[in-house]
Each structure stands twice: as structure tokens, then as C-alpha cells.
Design an enzyme around this catalytic site. Sequence first.
Site, PDB file in Angstrom:
ATOM      1  N   ILE A  33       0.832  -1.268  -0.018  1.00 50.58           N
ATOM      2  CA  ILE A  33       0.038  -0.160  -0.137  1.00 50.58           C
ATOM      3  C   ILE A  33       0.774   1.317  -0.022  1.00 50.58           C
ATOM      4  CG2 ILE A  33      -1.736  -0.931   0.836  1.00 50.58           C
ATOM      5  CD1 ILE A  33      -1.287   0.324   3.627  1.00 50.58           C
ATOM      6  N   ASN A  88      14.562  -7.383   3.893  1.00 44.58           N
ATOM      7  CA  ASN A  88      15.329  -6.642   4.956  1.00 44.58           C
ATOM      8  C   ASN A  88      14.928  -7.332   6.193  1.00 44.58           C
ATOM      9  OD1 ASN A  88      15.133  -4.295   3.145  1.00 44.58           O
ATOM     10  ND2 ASN A  88      13.300  -3.774   3.979  1.00 44.58           N
ATOM     11  N   HIS A 101       9.458 -11.299   5.041  1.00 42.73           N
ATOM     12  CA  HIS A 101       8.831 -11.151   3.601  1.00 42.73           C
ATOM     13  C   HIS A 101       9.688 -10.446   2.642  1.00 42.73           C
ATOM     14  CE1 HIS A 101       9.147  -7.392   6.106  1.00 42.73           C
ATOM     15  NE2 HIS A 101       8.924  -6.594   4.859  1.00 42.73           N
ATOM     16  N   PHE A 102       9.489 -10.551   1.149  1.00 42.84           N
ATOM     17  CA  PHE A 102      10.021 -10.176   0.264  1.00 42.84           C
ATOM     18  C   PHE A 102       9.206  -9.080  -0.408  1.00 42.84           C
ATOM     19  CE2 PHE A 102      11.928 -14.759   0.547  1.00 42.84           C
ATOM     20  CZ  PHE A 102      12.967 -14.365   0.535  1.00 42.84           C
TER      21      PHE A 102
END
Length: 139
Positions: A33, A88, A101-102
Site C-alpha cells: 500500500i 530486509n 517477507h520479500f
Amino acid sequence: MSDPDCLFCNIVAGNIPSTKVYEDDETYAFMDIAPAAEGHTVVVPKTHTKDVLEADPAVYASTAKAAQAVARRAVDVLQADGVNVLNNCGPAAWQTVFHLHFHVIPRYTDKSKDSLTLPWVPHPGDLDAIRAIGEKLAF
């Protein structure tokens, strides 16, 4: 297994709305988003895992495989000129949601679709120092 306080666990559970891009038994991918580029997607495992260092290798592999599929789709469908797949890990590496997460960020030569810029300018380093650190890391 999920964490009720985790943003991404709540997205996977459907408690927070998202625009789904991809889903299988182990992973879920949804539109970011706050996109860095047109088509910026986040790919997460459905099992809560803090980060890449704590991830079970099978969870990491299924998440990376899903990220690769999303990256291919971005190039094929959005006609992206390239793609960044970023992870990260830890606050010092800009991780803000502590669920593995990627970020799959399509890249475009048309900068009206792409606001991501390179965070550092690569330049040659001290080869002796590089070798010494490489020796420390070697296993």
C-alpha cells in the site's frame, strides 16, 4: 501458526484487507500500500516467522519460490524492464514488519511508474580488507 499482533499474519488471516496477487498453501502475496513502483508486491509465508535468520529452510524456500513467480509475472504482465526482490532483516536493515517477507518491485525505465532509487553508489573497496572479511565469513 500465527501471531495475533503481527500485521502480515492479520493480512493473511483476512482480518486486514489486501489486494491478493498470489496464494498457495504456504505463501500469500499482496499489493504493497506504499509502493515504490507500479506493481510493488509483498510476499509472505503464511506461518509466522520473524525474519530470514529464524526461518525454517522449507518456509524460506517456499517464500522465495513464490517471490520468483511474482517477479516473473510482473515482467510478463506489467512489461517491467526489470525487477528487484528485496528482503530486509533486522532494524538496521530497514525491517519494519517482523514477519519474513520479500518485496517484489518491478522496475521501469519510465520513471512515472517507478520512484525507487539506488540507496548507495557502488565503488571499489579495499581488496585486502575484503579478503580478510571473506576469510572470516568462509565456512
